[in-house]
Enzyme design. Structure first.
Site, short mmCIF file in Angstrom:
data_model
loop_
_atom_site.label_atom_id
_atom_site.label_comp_id
_atom_site.label_asym_id
_atom_site.label_seq_id
_atom_site.Cartn_x
_atom_site.Cartn_y
_atom_site.Cartn_z
N ASP A 59 -10.15 3.39 1.43
CA ASP A 59 -10.42 3.02 2.83
C ASP A 59 -11.07 4.19 3.58
OD1 ASP A 59 -9.59 0.39 2.78
OD2 ASP A 59 -7.57 0.81 3.48
N LYS A 105 0.81 -1.23 0.00
CA LYS A 105 0.00 0.00 0.00
C LYS A 105 0.84 1.29 0.00
CE LYS A 105 -4.33 -1.61 2.07
NZ LYS A 105 -5.35 -1.30 3.08
P1 NAP Z 1 -1.00 -2.08 11.34
O1 NAP Z 1 -0.53 -1.00 10.42
O2 NAP Z 1 -0.11 -3.23 11.64
O3 NAP Z 1 -1.37 -1.35 12.75
C1 NAP Z 1 -1.83 -2.09 13.85
C2 NAP Z 1 -1.86 -1.18 15.09
O4 NAP Z 1 -2.35 -1.99 16.17
C3 NAP Z 1 -0.51 -0.64 15.54
O5 NAP Z 1 -0.68 0.64 16.08
C4 NAP Z 1 -0.11 -1.66 16.63
O6 NAP Z 1 0.77 -1.13 17.61
C5 NAP Z 1 -1.45 -1.92 17.27
N1 NAP Z 1 -1.43 -3.17 18.02
C6 NAP Z 1 -1.15 -4.41 17.54
N2 NAP Z 1 -1.22 -5.31 18.54
C7 NAP Z 1 -1.54 -4.61 19.68
C8 NAP Z 1 -1.73 -4.96 21.04
N3 NAP Z 1 -1.59 -6.23 21.47
N4 NAP Z 1 -2.04 -3.98 21.93
C9 NAP Z 1 -2.16 -2.70 21.54
N5 NAP Z 1 -1.96 -2.30 20.25
C10 NAP Z 1 -1.67 -3.25 19.34
O7 NAP Z 1 -2.37 -2.71 10.85
P2 NAP Z 1 -3.50 -2.01 9.96
O8 NAP Z 1 -3.20 -2.23 8.53
O9 NAP Z 1 -3.65 -0.63 10.47
O10 NAP Z 1 -4.79 -2.91 10.29
C11 NAP Z 1 -5.41 -2.87 11.57
C12 NAP Z 1 -6.68 -3.70 11.55
O11 NAP Z 1 -7.64 -3.10 10.67
C13 NAP Z 1 -6.48 -5.12 11.05
O12 NAP Z 1 -7.25 -5.99 11.84
C14 NAP Z 1 -7.04 -5.09 9.63
O13 NAP Z 1 -7.56 -6.33 9.22
C15 NAP Z 1 -8.16 -4.07 9.79
N6 NAP Z 1 -8.54 -3.42 8.53
C16 NAP Z 1 -9.83 -3.58 8.09
C17 NAP Z 1 -10.23 -2.96 6.93
C18 NAP Z 1 -11.65 -3.13 6.45
O14 NAP Z 1 -11.92 -2.87 5.26
N7 NAP Z 1 -12.58 -3.51 7.30
C19 NAP Z 1 -9.33 -2.17 6.18
C20 NAP Z 1 -8.02 -2.01 6.67
C21 NAP Z 1 -7.64 -2.66 7.85
P3 NAP Z 1 2.38 -1.37 17.54
O15 NAP Z 1 2.87 -0.43 16.48
O16 NAP Z 1 2.85 -1.06 18.89
O17 NAP Z 1 2.59 -2.82 17.15
#
Ligand code: NAP
Length: 282
Positions: free
Chosen positions: A106, A70
């Protein structure tokens, strides 16, 4: 039937086999009677630029980019629309008139999923859990639609502060989660969004460590996760009487926005939703 006239779109990711987008888009094209097809392509990171150039040369109408492409795809494109520019990431590319334009659907996907659930954004105080890529789309969606406050909580306070610093001064507040400032924001919160992967399949029993007692009882509670459709986080929220919004609506709406960019017509959302439900085994 696929012929020489069929228009082709694709999703590129690494891996890509888990993606439900081919089922969703092909169901939409079929329902609308459009001569389009959508294919999944596994593109390793080192082959991204060559793949984008090849798909453009082969006359594809567009692509979706998923993880890990992305952000890396940005230099492969000729221009970005406002949403991609703001977020700094692209999930949809339109090839037209010899140019490759990056979009990020998004943002509209999230905002439209709230609106479909009857949740207004203007004037509302919002709190995000997590400061990753999806949180950027959600935060910009809130800011672009007039939210009164956007607070982002991250387990690493420095990451929350660095995230907030990428927005215009004062637009986003970054806090350590848990923490005092974060608890205060929860008390004032109208819309809470889980932007972490906590509780996502296959770790669906994992709890989001939230102090539910600190949350405004009137807040709407959203989860970006769509597998499972009812996460433990949303189940807790429902038990406490909150209105809840799951991630499936955002997935459908971001796909619908990409569909319209490629075809110029509204997407048949019911067909997309039925394909998603089938893909999720519902
Ligand atoms: P990402 O860039 O990896 O970001 C994840 C975030 O969650 C980071 O800030 C991370 O913190 C935090 N995190 C992870 N484990 C944690 C924990 N145990 N406690 C507290 N914070 C935690 O992921 P993303 O791409 O943003 O995606 C996030 C979620 O959104 C995923 O589940 C994805 O499937 C979903 N999503 C859904 C859609 C949809 O269309 N519905 C679209 C996009 C994403 P750290 O940096 O400290 O690890």
């Amino acid at each position: 039937m696929i012929t020489g006239k069929t228009k082709v779109a694709a999703v590129i990711g690494w891996p890509v086999e888990h993606s439900l987008s081919p089922a969703i888009h092909n169901a939409a094209f079929a329902a609308a009677g459009l001569d389009y097809v959508y294919i999944p392509l596994a593109v390793p990171p080192g082959a991204l630029a060559a793949a984008v150039a090849g798909l453009r040369a082969a006359g594809f109408v567009g692509i979706n980019a998923t993880l890990p492409h992305k952000v890396a795809i940005v230099p492969c494109l000729d221009a970005l629309d406002r949403s991609a520019e703001l977020i700094g990431a692209v999930n949809t590319v339109v090839f037209a008139d010899g140019r490759a334009i990056g979009h990020n659907t998004d943002l509209a996907g999230f905002v439209n999923s709230l609106s479909a659930a009857g949740v207004a954004i203007a004037g509302r105080r919002t709190v995000l859990l997590g400061a990753g890529g999806a949180a950027r789309a959600v935060a910009w969606g809130f800011l672009e639609h007039g939210a009164a406050a956007v607070t982002v909580g991250a387990r690493d306070a420095a990451k929350a502060a660095a995230f907030a610093a990428t927005f215009p001064a004062g637009a986003v507040t970054g806090c350590g989660w848990p923490g005092e400032a974060f608890a205060a924001a929860l008390g004032d919160c109208d819309i809470l969004v889980n932007c972490t992967p906590l509780g996502m399949h296959p770790r669906s029993n994992e709890e989001v460590p939230l102090d539910w007692a600190a949350l405004n009882p009137g807040a709407a509670v959203c989860d970006l996760i769509y597998t499972p459709p009812l996460t433990t986080f949303l189940a807790r929220a429902r038990e406490r009487g909150h209105l809840t919004v799951g991630g499936a609506g955002m997935l459908i709406e971001q796909g619908a926005a990409a569909y319209t960019l490629w075809t110029g017509v509204e997407a048949p959302r019911e067909a997309m939703r039925a394909a998603l439900d089938k893909g999720l085994g519902k």
